[in-house]
Structure formats: structure tokens, C-alpha cells
Design a protein around this motif. Sequence first.
Motif, PDB file in Angstrom:
ATOM      1  N   ALA A 123       0.826  -1.204   0.000  1.00 66.96           N
ATOM      2  CA  ALA A 123       0.000   0.000   0.000  1.00 66.96           C
ATOM      3  C   ALA A 123       0.861   1.255   0.000  1.00 66.96           C
ATOM      4  O   ALA A 123       0.535   2.250  -0.663  1.00 66.96           O
ATOM      5  N   TRP A 124       1.990   1.224   0.714  1.00 63.68           N
ATOM      6  CA  TRP A 124       2.882   2.383   0.769  1.00 63.68           C
ATOM      7  C   TRP A 124       3.486   2.671  -0.602  1.00 63.68           C
ATOM      8  O   TRP A 124       3.512   3.830  -1.050  1.00 63.68           O
ATOM      9  N   VAL A 125       3.955   1.626  -1.279  1.00 62.56           N
ATOM     10  CA  VAL A 125       4.585   1.796  -2.596  1.00 62.56           C
ATOM     11  C   VAL A 125       3.574   2.313  -3.621  1.00 62.56           C
ATOM     12  O   VAL A 125       3.809   3.311  -4.318  1.00 62.56           O
ATOM     13  N   ILE A 126       2.418   1.642  -3.698  1.00 58.75           N
ATOM     14  CA  ILE A 126       1.408   2.034  -4.680  1.00 58.75           C
ATOM     15  C   ILE A 126       0.832   3.408  -4.325  1.00 58.75           C
ATOM     16  O   ILE A 126       0.581   4.236  -5.203  1.00 58.75           O
ATOM     17  N   GLY A 127       0.636   3.641  -3.029  1.00 52.60           N
ATOM     18  CA  GLY A 127       0.068   4.911  -2.593  1.00 52.60           C
ATOM     19  C   GLY A 127       0.945   6.094  -2.948  1.00 52.60           C
ATOM     20  O   GLY A 127       0.463   7.118  -3.459  1.00 52.60           O
ATOM     21  N   TRP A 128       2.250   5.975  -2.726  1.00 52.19           N
ATOM     22  CA  TRP A 128       3.154   7.075  -3.056  1.00 52.19           C
ATOM     23  C   TRP A 128       3.281   7.256  -4.561  1.00 52.19           C
ATOM     24  O   TRP A 128       3.372   8.383  -5.054  1.00 52.19           O
ATOM     25  N   ALA A 129       3.282   6.154  -5.306  1.00 52.35           N
ATOM     26  CA  ALA A 129       3.335   6.264  -6.766  1.00 52.35           C
ATOM     27  C   ALA A 129       2.104   7.003  -7.287  1.00 52.35           C
ATOM     28  O   ALA A 129       2.205   7.895  -8.144  1.00 52.35           O
ATOM     29  N   ALA A 130       0.927   6.648  -6.751  1.00 56.25           N
ATOM     30  CA  ALA A 130      -0.311   7.308  -7.175  1.00 56.25           C
ATOM     31  C   ALA A 130      -0.333   8.770  -6.743  1.00 56.25           C
ATOM     32  O   ALA A 130      -0.814   9.637  -7.480  1.00 56.25           O
ATOM     33  N   ALA A 131       0.195   9.068  -5.548  1.00 62.73           N
ATOM     34  CA  ALA A 131       0.199  10.441  -5.052  1.00 62.73           C
ATOM     35  C   ALA A 131       1.069  11.339  -5.930  1.00 62.73           C
ATOM     36  O   ALA A 131       0.649  12.439  -6.323  1.00 62.73           O
ATOM     37  N   LEU A 132       2.265  10.892  -6.249  1.00 61.56           N
ATOM     38  CA  LEU A 132       3.165  11.707  -7.072  1.00 61.56           C
ATOM     39  C   LEU A 132       2.626  11.866  -8.489  1.00 61.56           C
ATOM     40  O   LEU A 132       2.694  12.955  -9.078  1.00 61.56           O
ATOM     41  N   TRP A 133       2.100  10.799  -9.046  1.00 61.45           N
ATOM     42  CA  TRP A 133       1.514  10.862 -10.379  1.00 61.45           C
ATOM     43  C   TRP A 133       0.280  11.766 -10.366  1.00 61.45           C
ATOM     44  O   TRP A 133       0.052  12.548 -11.292  1.00 61.45           O
ATOM     45  N   GLY A 134      -0.507  11.671  -9.292  1.00 58.29           N
ATOM     46  CA  GLY A 134      -1.697  12.501  -9.185  1.00 58.29           C
ATOM     47  C   GLY A 134      -1.359  13.975  -9.103  1.00 58.29           C
ATOM     48  O   GLY A 134      -2.024  14.809  -9.733  1.00 58.29           O
ATOM     49  N   VAL A 135      -0.326  14.337  -8.331  1.00 53.08           N
ATOM     50  CA  VAL A 135       0.079  15.741  -8.231  1.00 53.08           C
ATOM     51  C   VAL A 135       0.558  16.255  -9.582  1.00 53.08           C
ATOM     52  O   VAL A 135       0.242  17.378  -9.995  1.00 53.08           O
ATOM     53  N   PHE A 136       1.294  15.431 -10.310  1.00 57.11           N
ATOM     54  CA  PHE A 136       1.754  15.828 -11.648  1.00 57.11           C
ATOM     55  C   PHE A 136       0.567  16.093 -12.574  1.00 57.11           C
ATOM     56  O   PHE A 136       0.513  17.131 -13.257  1.00 57.11           O
ATOM     57  N   LEU A 137      -0.394  15.177 -12.611  1.00 51.58           N
ATOM     58  CA  LEU A 137      -1.567  15.355 -13.469  1.00 51.58           C
ATOM     59  C   LEU A 137      -2.412  16.539 -13.015  1.00 51.58           C
ATOM     60  O   LEU A 137      -2.978  17.267 -13.829  1.00 51.58           O
ATOM     61  N   TYR A 138      -2.492  16.720 -11.705  1.00 49.90           N
ATOM     62  CA  TYR A 138      -3.246  17.833 -11.136  1.00 49.90           C
ATOM     63  C   TYR A 138      -2.689  19.160 -11.632  1.00 49.90           C
ATOM     64  O   TYR A 138      -3.424  20.064 -12.030  1.00 49.90           O
ATOM     65  N   TRP A 139      -1.355  19.267 -11.624  1.00 51.44           N
ATOM     66  CA  TRP A 139      -0.717  20.490 -12.094  1.00 51.44           C
ATOM     67  C   TRP A 139      -0.776  20.599 -13.617  1.00 51.44           C
ATOM     68  O   TRP A 139      -0.882  21.709 -14.160  1.00 51.44           O
ATOM     69  N   ALA A 140      -0.695  19.470 -14.317  1.00 53.90           N
ATOM     70  CA  ALA A 140      -0.808  19.497 -15.778  1.00 53.90           C
ATOM     71  C   ALA A 140      -2.167  20.059 -16.184  1.00 53.90           C
ATOM     72  O   ALA A 140      -2.266  20.900 -17.093  1.00 53.90           O
ATOM     73  N   ALA A 141      -3.222  19.597 -15.502  1.00 56.03           N
ATOM     74  CA  ALA A 141      -4.555  20.136 -15.782  1.00 56.03           C
ATOM     75  C   ALA A 141      -4.620  21.606 -15.389  1.00 56.03           C
ATOM     76  O   ALA A 141      -5.250  22.415 -16.077  1.00 56.03           O
ATOM     77  N   GLY A 142      -3.963  21.969 -14.284  1.00 57.65           N
ATOM     78  CA  GLY A 142      -3.951  23.359 -13.861  1.00 57.65           C
ATOM     79  C   GLY A 142      -3.342  24.275 -14.903  1.00 57.65           C
ATOM     80  O   GLY A 142      -3.846  25.382 -15.154  1.00 57.65           O
TER      81      GLY A 142
END
Length: 211
Positions: A167-186
Motif C-alpha cells: 500500500a505504501w509503494v502504490i500509494g506514493w506512486a499514485a500520489a506523485l503521479w496525481g500531483v503531476f496530473l493535477y498540475w498538468a490540468a492546472g
Amino acid sequence: MSATSDPDPDGDTAAPVSDRVLTIPNIISLVRLLAVPVVGVLIVRGHLVAAFVVLVCAGLSDWLDGVVARRFDQTSRLGRFLDPSADRLFIFVTIVGLAYQDIIPWWLVAAILAREAAVGACLPYMLRRGYAGFPVHVAGKAGTFALMYAFPLLLLAHIDGAVGTIAWVIGWAAALWGVFLYWAAGVLYLNQFRQVVGRFRVERASGEGAS
């Protein structure tokens, strides 16, 4: 029931939306909004597994209200406000709670809130020009989806054993990818804002020239 089409920042006509209030998707979004403080209290008090369950249910409800709205033509103006508002509040409350519990660093909180502040600062101008807001972009939706599932996994990461490690590995991967996409949309939203400002200036200049 009346339906209208909101203008799109790119100049296209958006999909028609109704003025209905009492719809199944709106009820689902409202219930999700009411669950926001519940998650915050659970995280702050250290009930991380319970908070995980609520967040997963919230994520599923986010998917469900979209499916219902599209399948039964229940897309509404209120729903277009409630759905992203519930997502943003869930993300805000969750990341602050996780940072409070030292599960995530505060820089991650700052990165997400900075994006919200940058895009949110444009909305008053958009509203004054007749735009209901920014049309949802696939990058923004994907980023929100990633964050909505990253943070429950980071809660689950505090379980000892293989489950917590995965959960830690997948969670951090999703968090970093999510922040990148969040800013890309921004960035895309800010570009749309720039186009609206440029269009308004051209129209104003044309009006002054005609007079």
C-alpha cells in the motif's frame, strides 16, 4: 425542467445541463460532502482503517454519480458544482489530516493547495464573463482519481506486514503521479483563462473602435 448550454473557454458549446436540484447524482454528491468532516475526525483521532473505508466509499460514490448522471441524462448545474467541490474538500481534509499525523510531508500539501489557489484565483473573472468555470479536463479528472485513491492507500500503509508495504509503494506512486496530473490540468486551465482574457480584450477593443 429546463436545460441550457454553458459557454466553453475554448469557444465551443458545452454539453447541455439542466437546472434540476433533486437528482440522484446530486444526492450522492451531497452525502459525499457530509462525509468530509467524518474523514477528518477519523484521521485526526488515529482511526486510520475506518478513514480508509470511508475514503474508498467516497471514491466509489464519485464514480457512481458520474455514471448515473450520464446514463439517465441527469447532468445539472448544481451537480457540476457539487461533484468537484466534494472531491476537492475530500482531498484537502485528507491531506491536512495525513500531514498532521506525519504520514505525508507538508510540501505535498503545499503543492496541491498552490494549484488550487492558482486556478481558483481565475474563477471570479470567468464568472463575470459568463463562464460557469473550467470544463473538466481528462488530466484533471485522472489526477483527482489518482489522489483520491493514493491517500486511502497511504492510510492503509500503516498496517504491519506485506499489505502495508504494498500500500505504501502504490500509494506514493499514485500520489506523485496525481500531483503531476493535477498540475498538468492546472496549466491547461490557466491557458484557457489566458484565452478568455485575450478574447475579452479583443472584443473590448473592437467595441471601442466601432464607437
